[in-house]
Write a protein that holds these residues in place. Structure first.
Motif, PDB file in Angstrom:
ATOM      1  N   GLU A 449     -48.285  -5.404 -47.163  1.00 53.70           N
ATOM      2  CA  GLU A 449     -49.456  -4.638 -46.748  1.00 53.70           C
ATOM      3  C   GLU A 449     -50.690  -5.278 -47.365  1.00 53.70           C
ATOM      4  N   TYR A 450     -51.392  -6.037 -46.556  1.00 56.04           N
ATOM      5  CA  TYR A 450     -52.500  -6.854 -47.050  1.00 56.04           C
ATOM      6  C   TYR A 450     -53.620  -5.997 -47.630  1.00 56.04           C
ATOM      7  N   GLN A 451     -53.965  -4.919 -46.959  1.00 55.03           N
ATOM      8  CA  GLN A 451     -55.012  -4.029 -47.455  1.00 55.03           C
ATOM      9  C   GLN A 451     -54.438  -2.874 -48.268  1.00 55.03           C
ATOM     10  N   GLY A 452     -53.167  -2.577 -48.075  1.00 54.95           N
ATOM     11  CA  GLY A 452     -52.514  -1.505 -48.828  1.00 54.95           C
ATOM     12  C   GLY A 452     -52.061  -1.927 -50.209  1.00 54.95           C
ATOM     13  N   ASN A 453     -52.137  -3.247 -50.505  1.00 56.34           N
ATOM     14  CA  ASN A 453     -51.750  -3.789 -51.808  1.00 56.34           C
ATOM     15  C   ASN A 453     -50.319  -3.392 -52.185  1.00 56.34           C
ATOM     16  N   ALA A 454     -49.417  -3.577 -51.229  1.00 54.11           N
ATOM     17  CA  ALA A 454     -48.052  -3.109 -51.451  1.00 54.11           C
ATOM     18  C   ALA A 454     -47.044  -3.946 -50.675  1.00 54.11           C
ATOM     19  N   ILE A 455     -45.794  -3.860 -51.122  1.00 53.41           N
ATOM     20  CA  ILE A 455     -44.640  -4.270 -50.315  1.00 53.41           C
ATOM     21  C   ILE A 455     -44.138  -3.034 -49.596  1.00 53.41           C
ATOM     22  N   GLY A 456     -43.868  -3.165 -48.316  1.00 54.63           N
ATOM     23  CA  GLY A 456     -43.324  -2.060 -47.537  1.00 54.63           C
ATOM     24  C   GLY A 456     -41.952  -2.396 -46.999  1.00 54.63           C
ATOM     25  N   MET A 457     -41.166  -1.367 -46.713  1.00 51.66           N
ATOM     26  CA  MET A 457     -39.839  -1.551 -46.126  1.00 51.66           C
ATOM     27  C   MET A 457     -39.590  -0.477 -45.073  1.00 51.66           C
ATOM     28  N   PHE A 458     -39.236  -0.907 -43.857  1.00 52.42           N
ATOM     29  CA  PHE A 458     -38.864   0.027 -42.796  1.00 52.42           C
ATOM     30  C   PHE A 458     -37.355  -0.021 -42.614  1.00 52.42           C
ATOM     31  N   LYS A 469     -46.422  -0.258 -54.553  1.00 49.80           N
ATOM     32  CA  LYS A 469     -47.725  -0.833 -54.815  1.00 49.80           C
ATOM     33  C   LYS A 469     -47.622  -1.978 -55.840  1.00 49.80           C
ATOM     34  N   VAL A 470     -48.261  -3.096 -55.544  1.00 45.74           N
ATOM     35  CA  VAL A 470     -48.286  -4.242 -56.453  1.00 45.74           C
ATOM     36  C   VAL A 470     -49.224  -3.917 -57.620  1.00 45.74           C
ATOM     37  N   PRO A 471     -48.847  -4.230 -58.867  1.00 47.68           N
ATOM     38  CA  PRO A 471     -49.632  -3.760 -60.014  1.00 47.68           C
ATOM     39  C   PRO A 471     -51.001  -4.403 -60.186  1.00 47.68           C
ATOM     40  N   THR A 472     -51.189  -5.662 -59.791  1.00 51.42           N
ATOM     41  CA  THR A 472     -52.474  -6.324 -60.011  1.00 51.42           C
ATOM     42  C   THR A 472     -53.446  -5.955 -58.900  1.00 51.42           C
ATOM     43  N   LEU A 501     -40.127  -7.611 -57.231  1.00 50.15           N
ATOM     44  CA  LEU A 501     -39.826  -6.177 -57.269  1.00 50.15           C
ATOM     45  C   LEU A 501     -38.340  -5.944 -57.475  1.00 50.15           C
ATOM     46  N   ASP A 502     -37.982  -5.160 -58.494  1.00 50.74           N
ATOM     47  CA  ASP A 502     -36.619  -4.651 -58.636  1.00 50.74           C
ATOM     48  C   ASP A 502     -36.524  -3.425 -57.740  1.00 50.74           C
ATOM     49  N   ILE A 503     -35.809  -3.552 -56.643  1.00 47.23           N
ATOM     50  CA  ILE A 503     -35.817  -2.509 -55.619  1.00 47.23           C
ATOM     51  C   ILE A 503     -35.265  -1.193 -56.155  1.00 47.23           C
ATOM     52  N   TYR A 508     -42.004  -3.910 -61.121  1.00 45.56           N
ATOM     53  CA  TYR A 508     -42.410  -5.273 -60.793  1.00 45.56           C
ATOM     54  C   TYR A 508     -42.397  -6.166 -62.032  1.00 45.56           C
ATOM     55  N   THR A 509     -42.098  -7.433 -61.831  1.00 52.32           N
ATOM     56  CA  THR A 509     -42.363  -8.482 -62.804  1.00 52.32           C
ATOM     57  C   THR A 509     -43.233  -9.504 -62.098  1.00 52.32           C
ATOM     58  N   GLU A 510     -44.375  -9.834 -62.697  1.00 50.73           N
ATOM     59  CA  GLU A 510     -45.266 -10.819 -62.092  1.00 50.73           C
ATOM     60  C   GLU A 510     -45.232 -12.114 -62.896  1.00 50.73           C
ATOM     61  N   TYR A 511     -45.470 -13.229 -62.204  1.00 53.36           N
ATOM     62  CA  TYR A 511     -45.469 -14.532 -62.842  1.00 53.36           C
ATOM     63  C   TYR A 511     -46.769 -15.248 -62.511  1.00 53.36           C
ATOM     64  N   MET A 512     -47.456 -15.730 -63.561  1.00 49.07           N
ATOM     65  CA  MET A 512     -48.701 -16.479 -63.387  1.00 49.07           C
ATOM     66  C   MET A 512     -48.376 -17.922 -63.045  1.00 49.07           C
TER      67      MET A 512
END
Length: 550
Positions: A449-458, A469-472, A501-503, A508-512
């Motif tokens: 979700e580009y504007q929702g700042n999230a990963i979605g699943m249907f 929601k992605v944390p950053t 994302l751990d489903i 979330y774990t993020e990597y720089m």
């Protein structure tokens, strides 16, 4: 478990890892990163590149500021070292000499930079500048071609920005400052995306350098990542030409990394063992129109397929003959703005049909591989609003049902392969602008979700959409993928981070990443656990592999 305990555990784990590695002789280079301001620094990305090599290896410092490069990743030789930590730079040049059978040491000192503006990511510019979220969202239409920094350092007033909007609308979306491409004919792009041009221009002129010599607001950086985010190895493979834009990167069954070039008529292949690159020129079928490719897919015979954008074509590369087979939009349907960037072939073996999206008008095509004819299903509409579905990504499941991601609003559309009936499912976050994704092994659609700042699943079984929601802030996820190991991934054109994302837990774990990285497609190799992520640095002419250690 509180933050202090987490840091202590992480430090202990790293110390144990390093001790075992030393005992087994598996560390080639180690050291500590520190600064006068902070002392030992956690979360600093340290990179090593051997002289004459096109491959860089990066690791991240732990809670004690320590880093360690596995011997298996560094061949003997002379290495240049770099470090990434927002607001800091290496105090003098750093190198290391790696020899077989011994451990090289290289402590790194960092110093504060005087001008932090050059260190800000796109997302940090977005967080720093004053304005509402609605105003800032306009800039999500800009970072595909250049950085936000370029806008913030400009001196255009409102009238100047109005001219810029008009000029930008006439450029191909794969343009960069190194290689701008004008659209042909009467084609233009909607760079404002429904916004108020004059109001936006006035706001931009209030936050750039048109009225003062420096910014009237503090520049903010995100905190460095810590804990589990430091447990990673990142490999960067330089591509042979700075104009190469590796938009999509995918692996074949032999482990070769293939990439589509967003700004040139090439399909590329890279051998991860050596970094050697082979480029295959794609025929130009519409001379005078913009050149470049986007969506890249690998079929079950290990042959790559690619969307050839404003050439109004798709192409299949036969690996045995090393020749391309091209299918073009029928002339009676084609327009100046015709754009076949996205295809779906996952379900093609079930009925010999390929789904194709034409961005001009949002028309959905199906190519019959038996008759080699295309059918036009037209543009679908949202029954609630009556608005046309602004399809970006198109994806198929094993039965060749298609999913359309509504980038103009917040909908997932499922098209039945047999009846061609469409069902529209709104995302929980309104106007989330789903962009791209993938159907997993369980038949679930994962999407960004580009504007929702999230990963979605249907989930088609329950017909429900779940969001994480992605944390950053201002990550603006472009694509999402889930593997068989219970994890989903996304990347960003703005943060220089990838998010895992751990489903099950929703954590979330993020990597720089080691340097600015404009990410589009994310590809997950889940043959091992944890999985390995592959991405292209679309403005950095490199392919990046991200390997979590746990």
């Amino acid at each position: 478990m509180n933050a202090a305990i987490c840091r202590t555990v992480a430090a202990a784990c790293f110390a144990l890892f390093t001790a075992v590695a030393y005992a087994q002789g598996t560390v080639a280079l180690t050291g500590q990163v520190s600064s006068a301001e902070e002392g030992a620094m956690e979360g600093v990305v340290v990179s090593a590149k051997r002289d004459g090599s096109t491959i860089s290896i990066s690791v991240v410092t732990d809670a004690r500021g320590r880093f360690a490069f596995p011997a298996a990743r560094l061949e003997p030789g002379h290495y240049a070292l770099k470090a990434r930590a927002a607001g800091f730079e290496i105090d003098g040049a750093r190198t290391a000499e790696v020899t077989a059978g011994s451990v090289a040491g290289a402590d790194i000192k960092l110093r504060k930079v005087k001008n932090i503006s050059a260190h800000l990511t796109n997302a940090e510019w977005m967080s720093s500048m004053p304005g509402t979220d609605e105003q800032k969202r306009f800039l999500l239409n800009c970072n595909g071609c250049h950085t936000i920094e370029r806008i913030m350092k400009s001196t255009y007033d409102a009238d100047g920005f109005m001219q810029i909007f008009q000029r930008m609308a006439a450029y191909y979306p794969g343009s960069t400052p190194l290689k701008p491409q004008r659209l042909a004919g009467k084609a233009t792009r909607d760079v404002e995306r429904g916004g108020s041009g004059r109001k936006t221009a006035e706001w931009l002129a209030s936050v750039n350098l048109s009225q003062q010599q420096t910014w009237a607001y503090p520049l903010k950086t995100e905190p460095r990542l810590t804990g589990r985010s430091t447990r990673v190895i990142i490999t960067e493979y330089d591509l042979p030409n700075p104009l190469i834009q590796p938009h999509d990167v995918v692996l074949d069954r032999e482990g070769n990394a293939w990439y589509s070039d967003f700004g040139q008529m090439f399909l590329g292949k890279m051998d991860p063992r050596t970094g050697q690159v082979t480029q295959y020129p794609i025929p130009v079928v519409k001379p005078g129109w913009s050149e470049g490719t986007l969506d890249l897919e690998i079929d079950r015979d290990d042959n790559p397929w690619v969307g050839v954008m404003y050439q109004s074509a798709i192409a299949k590369f036969d690996r045995k003959t090393e020749k391309f087979r091209m299918w073009t939009t029928p002339k009676e349907w084609d327009t100046d703005a015709g754009q076949l960037g996205h295809i779906a072939i996952e379900g093609t073996p079930s009925d010999n049909k390929v789904w194709i999206k034409n961005s001009d008008g949002g028309h959905i095509y199906r190519l019959d591989l038996v008759s080699n004819k295309m059918e036009n299903l037209g543009a679908f509409k949202d029954p609630r609003s009556g608005k046309r579905i602004g399809t970006y990504g198109i994806h198929s499941d094993a039965q060749n049902n298609a999913y359309l991601l509504d980038f103009a609003a917040g909908n997932i559309v499922r098209i039945d392969a047999k009846t061609r009936d469409a069902t529209v499912y709104p995302t929980p976050t309104p106007d989330s602008r789903p962009r791209r994704g993938r159907v997993d092994h369980e038949g679930r659609l994962w999407f960004a979700e580009y504007q929702g700042n999230a990963i979605g699943m249907f989930d088609p079984r329950t017909e429900r959409i779940t969001e994480w929601k992605v944390p950053t802030p201002w990550s603006a996820p472009y694509d999402a993928v889930a593997g068989k190991n219970g994890e989903a991934w996304t990347g960003s054109m703005l943060t220089d981070r990838v998010s895992r994302l751990d489903i099950r837990s929703g954590q979330y774990t993020e990597y720089m990443l080691p340097r600015p990285t404009n990410i589009r497609r994310v590809y997950l190799d889940d043959s091992k656990s944890p999985g390995t992520l592959w991405i292209g640095s679309n403005h950095g002419a490199s392919i990046v592999k991200v390997e979590p250690l746990d």
